[in-house]
Structures are given as structure tokens and as C-alpha cells.
Design an enzyme around this catalytic site. Structure first.
Site, PDB file in Angstrom:
ATOM      1  N   CYS A   1       0.802  -1.228   0.000  1.00  0.00           N
ATOM      2  CA  CYS A   1       0.000   0.000   0.000  1.00  0.00           C
ATOM      3  C   CYS A   1       0.832   1.274   0.000  1.00  0.00           C
ATOM      4  O   CYS A   1       0.334   2.328  -0.400  1.00  0.00           O
ATOM      5  CB  CYS A   1      -0.940  -0.001   1.200  1.00  0.00           C
ATOM      6  SG  CYS A   1      -2.206  -1.293   1.140  1.00  0.00           S
ATOM      7  N   VAL A   2       2.075   1.209   0.443  1.00  0.00           N
ATOM      8  CA  VAL A   2       2.918   2.411   0.442  1.00  0.00           C
ATOM      9  C   VAL A   2       3.553   2.667  -0.923  1.00  0.00           C
ATOM     10  O   VAL A   2       4.176   3.705  -1.145  1.00  0.00           O
ATOM     11  CB  VAL A   2       4.008   2.297   1.533  1.00  0.00           C
ATOM     12  CG1 VAL A   2       5.186   1.449   1.060  1.00  0.00           C
ATOM     13  CG2 VAL A   2       4.486   3.672   1.987  1.00  0.00           C
TER      14      VAL A   2
END
Length: 377
Positions: A164-165
Site C-alpha cells: 500500500c505504500v
């Protein structure tokens, strides 16, 4: 020819009425484009699909329905038609679908971004491709480079593991590269087909992921200095910073086995966000002479309702500051690394921040880690 950065663009009024230079050079976002699969379903339809795939026959579906109702998601896009998921018998079949569908979505996203920037595939000097939902060798970016006619000397960086980053971190790495290669064009491509990683079991982590994650791709075109940005509504990237938090590896990620990618998602994530994010973000801004009140636009990865609430609490944000993130979560779910890029596209094209507005783009991911990107419109 190198295009100089306009220093006035990176000078901000302080909260005390003074002016000071925040940073003396930057890079520019030239375009962002999101591509979604055509198979769009209401959350209620996906609830029943996941119940059929993951729960034992006759099992109580009440918990699953509560999870799906409270996820903040109304609709999501799937890589495949809903009726085909029951036929995905093993990891090999799911990964083959990731490669086929992912390559098509990647081409759609990148073509859209290049068209918006007035560029072609042959203009790309660096291609960074991030995905955590499938694997391939040759990598997806290598296949795409040939398919789209990129130059033979294009620099490629396939990335796995950011999760997700990856959208925020990828944008940060484009910025780092372009500071050293200001005449180049760099592209970030995110391809995430989360539905193909769904496991056939009723574990809580699997059911939570099944309530939140959707499928999609996004591409960012970036250039050195302020080339290509003027009048297009896209921001400059002024600075970036990452934070890796020790002893948090257990919070988020994959357990990889014979059945593929089994999600790890811990209930302690919002607590880590509330404990660390506010101080780390304030320190980052202070390095550049800014405070949170100077930020007019917040672009946050829509990880889920609890994560977004924790971000708002940690940063003491006013009501409505994360509306674009909540809107993206409701419309398409959590697209992993592509999500924050979709929010960036929405902010730039729908909200249209005024010139001179400061923004922060941020995301969290496995590690546990956070990435901040300072923007200026």
C-alpha cells in the site's frame, strides 16, 4: 535543455508572516491516469461471492456481512467477471490472470498518462513498476516496454513488497531520480489485482481484506524541474521522506505459501498510526519551514475506515480534509499501491487546488512504514 525550477514556486509564507525558502529545487508531475477493470460490482454482491468462496456451507454469514457493511465501500472493480472466481483452483491460475489482466490495465493506465502529458512511450527514460499482487519473469514492466514501443535503453525498476505504500514511495523515488537527471522523463506504474489473492478460508484477516480491497492500475508521468506542469493543474514535488518503524513487521504483509499470498493485517495498525504519524509528519514539514496548518490539500492512501480515522486524529485534521480519500474508498475500495495515485488524480482534476497551495501525499505499508511527499501547486 534543462528547465530551471522557479524558486518563487518553492517559497512559502510562514505562519508568522515572514517568507523563507522551503527548498531550492523540485520535480513536476506531468500527468496521472487510473485504469479500472470493466467488471464493477456492488459491495453486497461481493459479500455473497466471498461467503460462497471462503465460508463452509451453512456457516453463519452475519460477521462477514457486518465487516462488509462497515468497510466504507459501496462498489469495487474486479479483474475477472464475478462468476470466474470459483474456477481459480490454485496460485498458478490466479497469477496467470494477474499477468494477463495486469498487462492490459498497465497499458491502459500508462497510455492515458502519456497522452495527457503530450508524450509517447519512446520518451520514457525510467520506468518504475510496483505490484504486490502477482509475480512474473520477465517482469511486467519488461513485457510492457516491448508492447508499447519504449526505447531499448529504457531504465526499468520492477518493485515487489511495498504494498500500500508503493504509490507514495514510488513517486518519491521518481523525484529522487529526476533531481539527478533533470532532463529525463520518469514513469511510475502501479498494478494491483487484489481480488486474485483471496484465499479460500474464513480467517478474519482474509475476510477483512475481502471487504476492503479492489483492483486497478495507475500511472504517473514526472519530469525534471517544472517542465510540462504549467497550466495543467498538476503539482511540483518539493521533498519526500520515509519512516520505517522497528518491530512492526508482524502488522501487515503476506505469508506466501502453496496457495499464494495470504494476507497479514493486524488490528494494531491504527494505534501505530496514532502514536507515530503526527510527530513524524510535523518533523518532516518543519524541516521545510512548514506546519500542518500550511497544508491546503491532504492526499492520503485510503487504507480503510479505521486507518483514515487514525490519520485524521494523528494529524488533527479538520472535517472534510480527507474527503477525496473517503470518496475513493467508497467507489473502488483499497487498490493497494494504486489507491493514493487515484486520490492524487481526483484532487488534481476534481478539486483543482489553487496555484501556490501546499499538499501532502502520504501512505503506509508493510514494514510497517510510512512515506510522505510534499507537493506544491
Amino acid at each position: 535543455m534543462r528547465v530551471p525550477v522557479a524558486v518563487d514556486d518553492l517559497v512559502a509564507p510562514s505562519t508568522m508572516g515572514e517568507r523563507h525558502t522551503v527548498i531550492d529545487r523540485g520535480t513536476s508531475v506531468a500527468a496521472v491516469h487510473t485504469a479500472l477493470p470493466p467488471h464493477r460490482y456492488a459491495q453486497s454482491d461481493l459479500t455473497e461471492l466471498i461467503a460462497d468462496l471462503c465460508l463452509e456451507p451453512g456457516a453463519d454469514r452475519a460477521l462477514l456481512r457486518r465487516l462488509h457493511t462497515s468497510a466504507g465501500v459501496r462498489t469495487r472493480h474486479l479483474a475477472l467477471p464475478i462468476e470466474q472466481y470459483a474456477g481459480l483452483g490454485d496460485f498458478g491460475q490466479a497469477n496467470a490472470a494477474w499477468l494477463t489482466v495486469g498487462l492490459a490495465l498497465a497499458e491502459e493506465a500508462l497510455s492515458g498518462a502519456l497522452d495527457a502529458a503530450g508524450l509517447t512511450a519512446a520518451d520514457i527514460d525510467l520506468l518504475v513498476c510496483t505490484s504486490i499482487t502477482g509475480v512474473a519473469a520477465p517482469s511486467l514492466d519488461a513485457r510492457l516496454a516491448v508492447r508499447m514501443g519504449m526505447r531499448a535503453d529504457v531504465k526499468r525498476v520492477p518493485v515487489f513488497g511495498l504494498g500500500c505504500v508503493g504509490g507514495a514511495a514510488g513517486l518519491g523515488r521518481l523525484h529522487d531520480y529526476l533531481l539527478g537527471h533533470p532532463d529525463d522523463t520518469a514513469v511510475l506504474l502501479s498494478v494491483e489485482l487484489c481480488s486474485l489473492t483471496l484465499q479460500r478460508d474464513g480467517s478474519l484477516a482474509n475476510l477483512v481484506a475481502g471487504a476492503l480491497f479492489g483492483d486497478g492500475a495507475a500511472a504517473v508521468v514526472a519530469r525534471g524541474g517544472d517542465a510540462g506542469r504549467r497550466g495543467a493543474g498538476w503539482p511540483m514535488v518539493a521533498a519526500t521522506r520515509g519512516h520505517l518503524y522497528p518491530d512492526t513487521e508482524h502488522l501487515l504483509g503476506w505469508r506466501i505459501g502453496a496457495s499464494g499470498f495470504r494476507v497479514v493485517v493486524d488490528a494494531g495498525i491504527p494505534d501505530v498510526v496514532r502514536t507515530h504519524l503526527g510527530g513524524d509528519l510535523r518533523n518532516f514539514l518543519a524541516t521545510h519551514g512548514l506546519v500542518p496548518d500550511d497544508i491546503g490539500t491532504w492526499i492520503c492512501h485510503p487504507g480503510g475506515p479505521k486507518v483514515l480515522a487514525a490519520v485524521g486524529d494523528a494529524l488533527e485534521l479538520p472535517d472534510g480534509a480527507l474527503d477525496s480519500s473517503w470518496r475513493s474508498l467508497a467507489g473502488v475500495g483499497n487498490l493497494s499501491s494504486a489507491s493514493v495515485l487515484r486520490v492524487l488524480e481526483d484532487v488534481a482534476t476534481r478539486c483543482r487546488p489553487d496555484p501556490g497551495t501546499w499538499g501532502v501525499l502520504l501512505a503506509m505499508g508493510p514494514g510497517f512504514c510510512a512515506e510522505f511527499v510534499l507537493l506544491r501547486w
